[in-house]
Write a protein that holds these residues in place. Structure first.
Motif, mmCIF file in Angstrom:
data_model
loop_
_atom_site.group_PDB
_atom_site.id
_atom_site.type_symbol
_atom_site.label_atom_id
_atom_site.label_comp_id
_atom_site.label_asym_id
_atom_site.label_seq_id
_atom_site.Cartn_x
_atom_site.Cartn_y
_atom_site.Cartn_z
ATOM 1 N N ARG A 60 0.849 -1.195 0.000
ATOM 2 C CA ARG A 60 0.000 0.000 0.000
ATOM 3 C C ARG A 60 0.887 1.249 0.000
ATOM 4 O O ARG A 60 1.176 1.839 1.031
ATOM 5 C CB ARG A 60 -0.908 -0.006 1.220
ATOM 6 N N SER A 61 1.374 1.621 -1.190
ATOM 7 C CA SER A 61 2.273 2.770 -1.286
ATOM 8 C C SER A 61 1.582 4.081 -0.939
ATOM 9 O O SER A 61 2.222 5.051 -0.528
ATOM 10 C CB SER A 61 2.867 2.863 -2.693
ATOM 11 N N GLU A 62 0.230 4.129 -1.086
ATOM 12 C CA GLU A 62 -0.467 5.372 -0.791
ATOM 13 C C GLU A 62 -0.472 5.693 0.695
ATOM 14 O O GLU A 62 -0.719 6.845 1.092
ATOM 15 C CB GLU A 62 -1.907 5.308 -1.310
ATOM 16 N N ALA A 63 -0.156 4.646 1.531
ATOM 17 C CA ALA A 63 -0.143 4.875 2.980
ATOM 18 C C ALA A 63 1.200 5.402 3.464
ATOM 19 O O ALA A 63 1.333 5.801 4.631
ATOM 20 C CB ALA A 63 -0.497 3.581 3.714
ATOM 21 N N GLN A 64 2.212 5.410 2.586
ATOM 22 C CA GLN A 64 3.559 5.824 2.992
ATOM 23 C C GLN A 64 3.612 7.316 3.297
ATOM 24 O O GLN A 64 2.900 8.124 2.684
ATOM 25 C CB GLN A 64 4.577 5.517 1.883
ATOM 26 N N TYR A 65 4.507 7.638 4.225
ATOM 27 C CA TYR A 65 4.812 9.047 4.468
ATOM 28 C C TYR A 65 5.572 9.583 3.253
ATOM 29 O O TYR A 65 6.313 8.860 2.578
ATOM 30 C CB TYR A 65 5.630 9.180 5.751
ATOM 31 N N GLN A 66 5.402 10.833 2.969
ATOM 32 C CA GLN A 66 5.935 11.429 1.744
ATOM 33 C C GLN A 66 7.436 11.220 1.595
ATOM 34 O O GLN A 66 7.933 10.975 0.497
ATOM 35 C CB GLN A 66 5.603 12.927 1.709
ATOM 36 N N ASP A 67 8.223 11.314 2.678
ATOM 37 C CA ASP A 67 9.688 11.195 2.595
ATOM 38 C C ASP A 67 10.140 9.807 2.150
ATOM 39 O O ASP A 67 11.280 9.649 1.680
ATOM 40 C CB ASP A 67 10.318 11.520 3.947
ATOM 41 N N TYR A 68 9.272 8.782 2.303
ATOM 42 C CA TYR A 68 9.674 7.418 1.960
ATOM 43 C C TYR A 68 9.014 6.908 0.691
ATOM 44 O O TYR A 68 9.276 5.795 0.261
ATOM 45 C CB TYR A 68 9.333 6.475 3.125
ATOM 46 N N ARG A 69 8.163 7.724 0.113
ATOM 47 C CA ARG A 69 7.505 7.302 -1.122
ATOM 48 C C ARG A 69 8.541 7.205 -2.249
ATOM 49 O O ARG A 69 9.370 8.098 -2.422
ATOM 50 C CB ARG A 69 6.404 8.295 -1.480
ATOM 51 N N ASP A 70 8.521 6.117 -2.968
ATOM 52 C CA ASP A 70 9.463 5.792 -4.062
ATOM 53 C C ASP A 70 10.882 5.500 -3.556
ATOM 54 O O ASP A 70 11.803 5.347 -4.366
ATOM 55 C CB ASP A 70 9.532 6.923 -5.100
ATOM 56 N N ARG A 71 11.040 5.460 -2.214
ATOM 57 C CA ARG A 71 12.362 5.090 -1.669
ATOM 58 C C ARG A 71 12.327 3.786 -0.891
ATOM 59 O O ARG A 71 13.331 3.090 -0.808
ATOM 60 C CB ARG A 71 12.894 6.190 -0.738
ATOM 61 N N ALA A 72 11.186 3.433 -0.310
ATOM 62 C CA ALA A 72 11.060 2.214 0.485
ATOM 63 C C ALA A 72 10.161 1.224 -0.244
ATOM 64 O O ALA A 72 9.042 1.575 -0.648
ATOM 65 C CB ALA A 72 10.512 2.538 1.871
ATOM 66 N N HIS A 73 10.670 -0.023 -0.431
ATOM 67 C CA HIS A 73 9.939 -1.023 -1.207
ATOM 68 C C HIS A 73 10.014 -2.373 -0.499
ATOM 69 O O HIS A 73 11.069 -2.750 0.040
ATOM 70 C CB HIS A 73 10.510 -1.165 -2.618
#
Length: 644
Positions: A60-73
């Motif tokens: 659920r990438s939409e739940a990520q905090y902005q600083d980790y979006r596209d960086r944490a997988h």
């Protein structure tokens, strides 16, 4: 599938991550969990930030905090095996802290804690894709330091190449100074010096060779931090010089066959003088091979290999001229001229070989005492001086061939040089390459004693021992084998610490073969080489064919595999030449035994018991002739004229 209790595991300790790099935050269970109702939550605990969530069979990438979006997988395809780790990219300084991985099933839950203890404030980047280049071209391996640390505060930057189990120092930068590289990369590897102040430590590798293929690492140390990047140099293709070497080898191969066939046909024609064609047979293929080894040395070979092979093929026609027929048109008496040709080749080749050895010694001479360096230099100078005198004598004999005081002096010095040069070479080797000891020094002087006490083999055997001609030649051959065996084994002992020891031993064996030919011409006056047509063809064609094919094979293997098969072409070149020279020497010494005339042995046996009586008979014949001449003068001239 059900799970009754599970344990979530993490790393064994805190993580230290380089700035700008990527890191895996481990979180896993030993047994897979059912995917139905599975939920995984990663949270940054110290700032209470949601890093990532896995729920209802998907991330659920939409739940990520902005600083980790596209960086944490998540490793989504690994979750079914119980691996809930996340891959955190482009590490920042603010990523330092605690991360909790909590795993929920329909019945239970468990968690683990991961700490990024420190983010190293040092980032080293390079080129992500492998590089390729043709041999002989220049290539740039990228290494850029992106850091808060100024370049002047960087302690060390080193470029290293991993070659099997060996790590080669290509180039270094330490305390604002460039550190010298390994000798294989000396004068070929360099930094872009004006760019260093900008953190650019890229490496320029000039005149790329096939052995340069591999993985290079740029390692940077700054205070307590270190980081590195790698560059891969892929398989290299044929360069223009490689193609030129292949063409030259094929040309040598073809010209040797073609010219030999033309020469053979011309020798079968009556009333022909194939001397000019013969000169082409013994010179053209060898000159072509000289240039082939010259270009080989530029792209792949090393100094001692290149110099030895080039010098050999440049001088090789002299030996072939000595074995060739139709040389009676040469200046001077044929025996003297042919002897001087071989003598000239031996002296010139000796100068080349020991000049290279002296250069090798001088590069490591700093560890020697000053007195030892002076002594070794004097020994080298004496050897070169003796060889120069031999060269002058040989040229004088070939050009003018006249008697005189100067010729007698040169002849005397040349004869002494034949005897003292081999032991001087041994003494030089033992001292120069650190293999000298009391016993070995005696071994080095021993041939000096033997050669200076050489008998006149003809007089000693025939007049004193009254032995067969074949026996005295066999005795001489045994003596030469013993001396040459001592010389070659001494080369092996003296140069055993050198990387190219075997190549040098092959060169030494060939050099001693030439020395044997020179000395045998001094020891016997009734020597000649049988089967000259066959011997000349084997030397001019057979040896060239073997060496040209070997060089082509070595070049192709080096380009295709990145590694040399033979490692040192001297092993092939001088091994074949040793066989050729040995055959020539044996045929020369034992020519009487291979004559077609069956009466020759009977004549030789009959010669011995009547040797001295024949000499007395000759004296009586001369005395009778003088008496007869006086009687004739008495009959034809008056007494007054006879008295006058």
């Amino acid at each position: 599938m059900t799970c009754e209790g599970f344990l979530v595991k993490g790393p064994s300790g805190p993580l230290v991550v380089p700035l700008g790099s990527s890191v895996v935050l481990p979180c896993y269970v030993d047994e897979p969990l059912p995917l139905k109702g599975l939920k995984v939550i990663w949270v940054r605990t110290d700032v209470n930030t949601l890093v990532h969530v896995y729920q209802d069979y998907e991330s659920r990438s939409e739940a990520q905090y902005q600083d980790y979006r596209d960086r944490a997988h998540f490793f989504t395809d690994k979750i079914k095996y119980g691996n809930f780790s996340i891959h955190l990219e482009n590490i920042r300084a603010e990523d330092k802290g605690f991360y909790r991985c909590k795993v929920y099933t329909e019945h239970e839950s468990d968690e683990t804690l991961v700490q990024i203890k420190a983010v190293e404030h040092l980032r080293v980047s390079g080129y992500n894709h492998p590089l390729s280049a043709y041999v002989g071209e220049d290539v740039t391996l990228n290494c850029s330091v992106d850091s808060h640390i100024p370049p002047e505060e960087i302690d060390e930057v080193s470029w290293r190449k991993t070659d099997k189990s060996e790590i080669i120092q290509v180039l270094g930068f330490e305390k604002n100074k460039i550190v010298p590289s390994d000798e294989r990369y000396r004068d070929r590897a360099e930094f872009f010096t004006p760019e260093i102040s900008k953190g650019n430590f890229s490496l320029r590798l000039k005149s790329v060779r096939t052995e340069d293929k591999g993985v290079y690492m740029c390692h940077v140390n700054a205070g307590n931090f270190s980081a590195n990047t790698t560059a891969v140099l892929e398989q290299l293709g044929f360069s223009r010089l490689h193609i030129i070497v292949l063409i030259l080898c094929i040309a040598a191969f073809g010209s040797a066959l073609l010219l030999s066939l033309l020469w053979y046909q011309k020798t079968r024609s009556p009333n022909t003088n194939p001397l000019s064609l013969q000169m082409s047979v013994v010179s053209v293929p060898n000159v072509v091979m000289f240039f082939a080894f010259l270009f080989w040395g530029v792209i792949e070979g090393f100094l001692s290999e290149t110099v030895a092979c080039c010098a050999h093929y440049f001088l090789r026609p002299l030996l072939l001229l000595w074995t060739a027929p139709y040389t009676e048109h040469f200046p001077g008496k044929r025996k003297t001229a042919m002897h001087c040709i071989v003598h000239l080749q031996y002296s010139l080749f000796t100068n080349v070989v020991y000049s290279v050895l002296f250069k090798s010694f001088w590069e490591k001479s700093l560890r020697y005492e000053e007195s030892d360096r002076v002594l070794i230099t004097i020994l080298f100078g004496i050897m070169i001086l003796i060889s120069i005198v031999n060269i002058v004598f040989s040229l004088a004999e070939l050009i003018r061939n006249k008697d005189g005081r100067m010729r007698a002096v040169l002849d005397l010095v040349s004869d002494i040089g034949h005897d003292v040069l081999p032991p001087l070479q041994l003494i030089f080797l033992f001292y120069a390459f650190g293999a000298a000891s009391g016993a070995l020094f005696v071994v080095g002087v021993f041939p000096l004693f033997l050669t200076l006490t050489r008998y006149n083999w003809k007089d000693a055997c025939v007049e004193k021992l009254e032995c067969l001609r074949s026996v005295r030649r066999a005795a001489w051959l045994s003596f030469m084998i013993a001396v040459n065996a001592i010389m070659v084994s001494s080369y092996l002992i003296a140069l055993k610490k050198e990387k190219d020891c075997v190549g040098w031993v092959c060169v030494a064996a060939f050099l001693q073969g030439l020395w044997g030919i020179v000395v045998v011409k001094h020891s016997f006056d009734d020597l000649d080489l049988p089967f000259r047509h066959v011997v000349c063809l084997i030397g001019s064609v057979g040896v060239v064919l073997v060496n040209s094919v070997a060089l082509m094979t070595e070049l192709i293997m080096k380009v295709v595999n990145g590694e040399r098969g033979i490692e040192d072409m001297r092993k092939v070149v001088f091994s074949t030449e040793c066989l050729f020279v040995s055959c020539v020497l044996l045929l020369t010494i034992f020519k009487p035994l291979i004559k077609k005339d069956p009466r020759h042995l009977q004549n030789e046996v009959a010669e011995i018991p009547h040797n001295l009586s024949n000499q007395n008979g000759e004296m009586r014949h001369l005395r009778d002739a003088d008496e007869q001449e006086m009687d004739e003068m008495d009959e034809t001239q008056p007494d007054s004229e006879l008295q006058e």
